[in-house]
Design a protein around this motif. Structure first.
Motif: not given
Length: 199
Positions: A38-58
């Protein structure tokens, strides 16, 4: 016609996420490879609504890789519903969609969200708006096929994708070799057809 109740739409890759942290992002759709941390960058974001999906770009089955599936696009549409349902509390906002490079999965997802929110907008105009957001957009064709069916666009979204590919090949010729290298030659063939029908 009703647009996504968000004032700003952004598409980017993982390496660009830190550039967005000061831009008041309120909603995030993350599309990651299944084994990517999971990207660490989101730790510096203001509170937000986030959805995570995982699959390959094929776009066709490859051993050891996870193909985008209809349920993934259904999840994108549910995310779109959540954005719409939250419009009262987020009258203004910033929707960020990202994948690894911000070229294929994320642009297909943003196109899906725009088509969902704007059912009366023409397919070609949706692609024009997509390029305004992310000029290098090359949406994953399998995801667009699923979106076309789920949104009852009756093949029009896929046909417009062919024309979009045709325009992108003219603008970014090296995409031809890149897509062949990625085993996505079928999309290059779609682009060739799209160039014949662009006018």
């Amino acid at each position: 016609m009703h647009r996504i109740p968000i004032q700003m739409l952004t598409i980017c890759g993982i390496s660009e996420l830190t550039d967005q942290r000061e831009r008041s992002v309120t909603h995030v759709l993350s599309i990651l490879d299944p084994d990517h941390p999971d990207p660490e960058a989101f730790g510096a974001y203001d509170p937000h609504h986030r959805t995570i999906l995982r699959f390959h770009d094929i776009i066709h089955p490859i051993p050891g890789m996870i193909l985008p599936a209809p349920n993934d696009v259904e999840a994108i549409l549910r995310f779109g519903d959540e954005v719409t349902d939250g419009r009262a509390e987020q009258a203004e906002g910033h929707l960020l969609v990202h994948c690894h490079m911000g070229v294929s999965r994320s642009t297909a997802a943003m196109l899906t969200l725009m088509a969902q929110a704007n059912p009366d907008e023409s397919e070609d105009r949706l692609f024009e708006r997509l390029v305004e957001i992310r000029p290098q957009a090359w949406p994953n064709s399998l995801m667009v096929d699923f979106a076309d069916e789920l949104l009852s666009r009756k093949g029009r979204l896929t046909e417009a994708l062919r024309r979009h590919y045709g325009r992108q090949i003219q603008r970014i010729p090296n995409y031809v070799q890149l897509m062949h290298d990625l085993d996505r030659g079928r999309e290059v063939e779609m682009a060739a057809w799209g160039r014949l029908t662009n006018h």
